[in-house]
Design a protein around this motif. Structure first.
Motif, PDB file in Angstrom:
ATOM      1  N   ILE A   1      50.983  36.557  43.852  1.00  0.00           N
ATOM      2  CA  ILE A   1      49.580  36.754  43.482  1.00  0.00           C
ATOM      3  C   ILE A   1      48.847  35.520  43.981  1.00  0.00           C
ATOM      4  N   GLU A   2      47.914  35.727  44.908  1.00  0.00           N
ATOM      5  CA  GLU A   2      47.326  34.612  45.644  1.00  0.00           C
ATOM      6  C   GLU A   2      45.820  34.555  45.417  1.00  0.00           C
ATOM      7  N   ALA A   3      45.338  33.378  45.065  1.00  0.00           N
ATOM      8  CA  ALA A   3      43.898  33.139  44.945  1.00  0.00           C
ATOM      9  C   ALA A   3      43.429  32.400  46.190  1.00  0.00           C
ATOM     10  N   LYS A   4      42.345  32.900  46.801  1.00  0.00           N
ATOM     11  CA  LYS A   4      41.869  32.348  48.061  1.00  0.00           C
ATOM     12  C   LYS A   4      40.374  32.036  47.988  1.00  0.00           C
TER      13      LYS A   4
ATOM     14  N   SER B   1      41.253  37.054  44.206  1.00  0.00           N
ATOM     15  CA  SER B   1      42.556  36.889  43.578  1.00  0.00           C
ATOM     16  C   SER B   1      43.092  38.265  43.196  1.00  0.00           C
ATOM     17  N   GLY B   2      44.181  38.285  42.422  1.00  0.00           N
ATOM     18  CA  GLY B   2      44.804  39.546  42.085  1.00  0.00           C
ATOM     19  C   GLY B   2      45.132  39.689  40.618  1.00  0.00           C
ATOM     20  N   ARG B   3      45.019  40.925  40.129  1.00  0.00           N
ATOM     21  CA  ARG B   3      45.449  41.284  38.776  1.00  0.00           C
ATOM     22  C   ARG B   3      46.018  42.696  38.835  1.00  0.00           C
TER      23      ARG B   3
ATOM     24  N   ASN C   1      48.092  38.281  36.114  1.00  0.00           N
ATOM     25  CA  ASN C   1      46.913  37.929  36.901  1.00  0.00           C
ATOM     26  C   ASN C   1      46.828  36.422  37.125  1.00  0.00           C
ATOM     27  N   LEU C   2      46.020  36.067  38.124  1.00  0.00           N
ATOM     28  CA  LEU C   2      45.678  34.672  38.399  1.00  0.00           C
ATOM     29  C   LEU C   2      44.167  34.590  38.468  1.00  0.00           C
ATOM     30  N   ALA C   3      43.554  34.040  37.395  1.00  0.00           N
ATOM     31  CA  ALA C   3      42.095  33.889  37.356  1.00  0.00           C
ATOM     32  C   ALA C   3      41.703  32.537  37.937  1.00  0.00           C
ATOM     33  N   VAL C   4      40.439  32.455  38.362  1.00  0.00           N
ATOM     34  CA  VAL C   4      39.883  31.217  38.885  1.00  0.00           C
ATOM     35  C   VAL C   4      38.639  30.882  38.083  1.00  0.00           C
ATOM     36  N   GLY C   5      38.617  29.699  37.473  1.00  0.00           N
ATOM     37  CA  GLY C   5      37.466  29.263  36.693  1.00  0.00           C
ATOM     38  C   GLY C   5      37.396  29.950  35.349  1.00  0.00           C
TER      39      GLY C   5
ATOM     40  N   THR D   1      41.538  20.858  43.897  1.00  0.00           N
ATOM     41  CA  THR D   1      42.237  22.139  43.738  1.00  0.00           C
ATOM     42  C   THR D   1      42.538  22.729  45.100  1.00  0.00           C
ATOM     43  N   LYS D   2      43.816  23.013  45.333  1.00  0.00           N
ATOM     44  CA  LYS D   2      44.237  23.488  46.649  1.00  0.00           C
ATOM     45  C   LYS D   2      44.249  25.012  46.696  1.00  0.00           C
ATOM     46  N   PHE D   3      43.638  25.559  47.755  1.00  0.00           N
ATOM     47  CA  PHE D   3      43.645  26.992  48.020  1.00  0.00           C
ATOM     48  C   PHE D   3      44.228  27.227  49.412  1.00  0.00           C
ATOM     49  N   PRO D   4      44.934  28.329  49.634  1.00  0.00           N
ATOM     50  CA  PRO D   4      45.238  29.346  48.629  1.00  0.00           C
ATOM     51  C   PRO D   4      46.198  28.824  47.563  1.00  0.00           C
ATOM     52  N   ALA D   5      46.029  29.360  46.335  1.00  0.00           N
ATOM     53  CA  ALA D   5      46.898  29.025  45.204  1.00  0.00           C
ATOM     54  C   ALA D   5      47.810  30.207  44.937  1.00  0.00           C
TER      55      ALA D   5
END
Length: 848
Positions: free
Chosen positions: A565-568, A580-582, A723-727, A738-742
């Motif tokens: 699951i990648e946050a970009k 991101s993904g959920r 899921n991976l939430a951002v903020g 904060t490094k992206f992609p996470a």
């Protein structure tokens, strides 16, 4: 007869010392605590003690920090330097201080102590970064103190500062001069009443710490209980109106010998004293005129047997209300009340299950759909009856037909926050009466009320409500009840169905799993998972910043046995946004009870918020959050990757009031450096969260129902969410580091049950090899041996399979056929929208 004494006798003040220490863990939840090592055993010394503050915001008085209720709090006005302090009513050496901050925390604060409330010495200073619990156990040695104070030197938000609890632990406590140590309350469950009687020059004082109620209260810190606590610095004060009264419940019956009233400056020049055995039929005792305040001692040739004593003001001495330091009652020949049983523990059985109810009116609108009387008799603590909005007034009733004549001995009410302060319970043989009053109160407390009555014959039982409580924001709403239960003998009882069998955690077998062994770049199995798709920047809860996409851009197999699951950070015509993904198992796989386990590697970085959690399936059928229930097995904040959180949310304990705890592994491991195993063991009585086999937090049905007075909504099936939430309000926004992609990597998700326990539902047949659980062992994934299907009692789920690209709402509810083009069209200008901070305290759990 009124006697005037020129010099009052010495005051007697009760010093209550708890035998069992309780501290706050996580977001406002009680857990057993081990006191710091000391020469003597350390105990909590602040529980139930008098508290005061430099300021109070709203209906959140200082007394809430010592009342033992994790749902109440003190809050200050919006400025730095505000403080709350506690009078220990003794001198104690303080070993430790536990603070539990609400969302309006102090980023810098000082804890100090004093012997005289004038000269203060610093015990510790600290910092907070958000809501939650903190323990201060490295305190300065300043000797024994009487007063403990917490000062918010600098606020962490735009609001004031707010604390759910201030728990001070100490030892070597010495009573103040002339103040004896009290005897604990001898009453059993449901028994109100004072501590053991105290001998004085006026006779036997029988009202110390007795329950008290009043017509009005000037504010939360001037409550009726202050008139019986024996503390010369606390008082009850009414609102500025004529006819104000205060009643003391002695918790037993006595022959009344004398009443002593110690007035504050705002006294009653004239007043009436009355007695009662049941709390609603009153008899005159004495009338007083021409009082000049100070201390009044009233005696009479009459010595009535009484349980309740009431003072009603007939003439005020000023434009203010009336106010008492002490309301002391002296009596003799104590007689105990009949046994006070806990719910269902007395003679008889539950008579009201599935019976017919009627009411003065019922609510049915978007705020309370089908809130009809039948909901009171369904044994479901998440459904309720409420008065129709057009009928909101101090006048309503609801009744139940037991279907046959019965001998009624107990009534149990579970109130919504819109409870009745004044109400009566009546019994009759017909729905129109005549009615016999079996209970009446003007001091209803809401929550769960267990009412034991003298056994009374009848078929119909009615609650007659005559005064509403003041609710949130100073408003009064319509009356509302979750449950109305009647116990006794006879009648025509329908017995509730037996609940499901609890799992045998020593004999668990795998019933479902996803090992994520797909080829690199392939999508999650759409027979097990549905991907959420948030097409608009405003669709997220908690002020989160990401948009969830329903394709392999953000959720895919990595080819190494994991789900990625990648946050970009995405770029659309120069506009930056996070994706991101959920994914969730709604309408595909759900289960009730068992062990739910995932092996995960979480990312590190401010603003990242990975989660493994579950939602009650009733949400998919229209029951709103949080009444459907939420179980958060793992939440980690990227800026604190050594700490995990386990929490449950339900009606009355959601958002920042969710019941949960935080945990750090013994070596303070950074959880982002390797895979770790999170799990929840769940049955009908409790849920225990674990990390690598270490207990994180346990929440129990007993705590939710009998301490919080709320509904345990965890007896249904739940579905799984990753899921991976951002903020968001809780973790804050990402920063330059904060490094992206996470990446959030999931090695597996597994569900274990024992034979015959709980329910399991699957849309597609589920074939899993037999295996025992890993018991939280970290490191490499545990291989699963091949073998036959363990559980053949799989129930096909209703509904149709959704493809991985199906657009869904926040937690799995269909959101319509939205496309990628629609997603991109809303991106323009979203940067400014993302940066707008939402109101503090919004629902935290909905988006994990």
């Amino acid at each position: 007869m009124l006697m005037r004494l020129s010099s009052p006798p010495s005051r007697v003040r009760a010093v209550i010392a708890g035998a069992l220490g309780l501290s706050m863990v996580g977001t406002g939840t009680f857990a057993l605590a081990i006191p710091a090592a000391a020469a003597e055993v350390s105990t909590i010394v602040t529980a139930g003690k008098t508290a005061k503050a430099t300021s109070i915001e709203g209906n959140n008085p200082a007394s809430n920090v010592t009342d033992g209720n994790p749902a109440t709090r003190w809050s200050s006005e919006y400025r730095d330097g505000e403080s709350v302090q506690i009078d220990l009513a003794a001198t104690c050496v303080i070993d430790r201080v536990d603070l539990n901050w609400e969302g309006a925390f102090a980023s810098e604060y000082t804890v100090s102590g004093s012997t005289d409330d004038k000269t203060w010495q610093t015990l510790a200073t600290g910092t907070a970064t958000g809501a939650g619990a903190q323990t201060l156990d490295k305190l300065a040695d300043i000797g024994a103190i009487r007063h403990l104070k917490v000062t918010g030197d600098k606020r962490g938000s735009d609001y004031g500062i707010s604390l759910y609890t201030v728990d001070g632990w100490g030892h070597s406590c010495a009573p103040l001069p002339g103040i004896p140590t009290p005897t604990p309350n001898p009453g059993g469950p449901g028994t109100p009443g004072p501590t053991e009687p105290v001998e004085t020059e006026l006779g036997t004082l029988v009202s110390r710490d007795a329950k008290a109620s009043a017509s009005t209260t000037e504010n939360g810190d001037l409550a009726p209980k202050n008139a019986t606590d024996g503390n010369p610095k606390t008082r009850w004060s009414s609102q500025a109106a004529d006819g104000q009264w205060i009643t003391v419940d002695l918790g037993a019956t006595f022959l009344l010998d004398a009443v002593e009233l110690d007035w504050e400056t705002s006294y009653a020049r004239g007043y009436v004293l009355e007695t009662s055995l049941n709390g609603w039929t009153w008899f005159p005792y004495e009338s007083v005129t021409g009082s000049d305040g100070g201390r009044d001692v009233i005696t009479s040739d009459k010595h009535p047997r009484t349980r309740f004593v009431r003072m009603t003001s007939t003439e005020r001495s000023s434009q203010f209300g009336v106010s008492l330091w002490h309301f002391n009652v002296y009596g003799s020949e104590r007689e105990e009340l009949p046994p006070q049983h806990g719910e269902g523990e007395g003679p008889g059985v539950l008579l009201s299950y599935k019976k017919t109810g009627t009411a003065s009116s019922s609510q049915n609108d978007p705020q309370c759909v089908d809130c009809t009387p039948d909901k009171l008799f369904d044994q479901d603590l998440a459904t309720r009856w409420a008065v129709a909005e057009k009928d909101w007034s101090d006048n309503a009733w609801v009744q139940v037909d037991l279907a046959a004549q019965a001998e009624i001995s107990q009534i149990v009410l579970r109130w919504d926050p819109a409870f009745a302060k004044s109400y009566s319970i009546e019994v009759a043989d017909s729905p129109t009466g005549p009615w016999t009053t079996v209970y009446k109160t003007v001091g209803g407390t809401g929550g769960k009320e267990v009412i034991n009555i003298d056994t009374t014959a009848g078929r119909y039982v009615q609650v007659n409500m005559t005064e509403r409580t003041v609710g949130w924001g100073g408003n009064k709403y319509g009356f509302s009840l979750y449950e109305f239960r009647v116990y006794g003998t006879g009648g025509d009882p329908i017995f509730p169905p037996a609940g499901p069998t609890d799992p045998d955690f020593d004999n668990l077998k795998l019933v479902w799993s996803d090992e994520f062994d797909g080829a690199a770049g392939t999508a999650a199995d759409d027979k097990k998972w549905t991907l959420d798709h948030t097409a608009n920047p405003g669709d997220n809860n908690n002020a989160e910043l990401q948009l969830y996409t329903a394709d392999t851009n953000n959720v895919r197999h990595d080819g190494k046995g994991n789900l990625l699951i990648e946050a970009k950070v995405e770029d659309f015509h120069g506009a930056k946004f996070y994706s991101s993904g959920r994914l969730n198992t709604s309408h595909k796989v759900s289960a009730q009870y068992g062990r739910f386990e995932a092996r995960v590697k979480v990312p590190e970085g401010k603003g990242l918020w990975p989660a493994f959690w579950m939602m009650g399936t009733s949400f998919l059928e229209g029951r709103p959050w949080p009444a459907n229930g939420e179980i958060d097995i793992m939440e980690v904040l990227g800026h604190a990757p050594e700490e995990t959180h386990g929490t449950v949310h339900g009606p009355g304990y959601s958002g920042m009031g969710g019941q949960g705890g935080a945990f750090t592994l013994p070596d303070k491991t950074n959880l982002s450096k390797d895979f770790h195993v999170w799990s929840a063991d769940w049955n009908s009585e409790k849920i225990t969260f674990r990390l690598d086999g270490h207990d994180v937090y346990t929440v129990t049905r007993d705590h939710v129902e009998n301490t919080l007075n709320q509904a345990w909504v965890f007896d249904q099936e739940f579905y799984i969410i990753l899921n991976l939430a951002v903020g968001g309000d809780w973790p804050g926004s990402p920063d330059k580091d904060t490094k992206f992609p996470a990446e959030m990597l999931v090695d597996y998700v597994r569900v274990f049950q024992s034979e015959g326990s709980g329910k399991f539902t699957a849309l597609h047949p589920v074939t899993v090899p037999g295996s025992q659980p890993t018991n939280g062992t970290p490191g490499v994934g545990t291989p699963i041996s091949t073998g036959p299907v363990v559980d053949g009692s799989v129930t096909p789920a209703s509904g149709t399979s959704a493809s991985g690209a199906r657009a869904l709402g926040e937690t799995g509810a269909p959101a319509g056929p939205l496309t990628l083009i629609a997603l991109l069209l809303v991106i323009g200008g979203v940067g400014s929208l993302f940066l707008a901070r939402r109101e503090l305290g919004r629902v935290r759990g909905m988006a994990g």
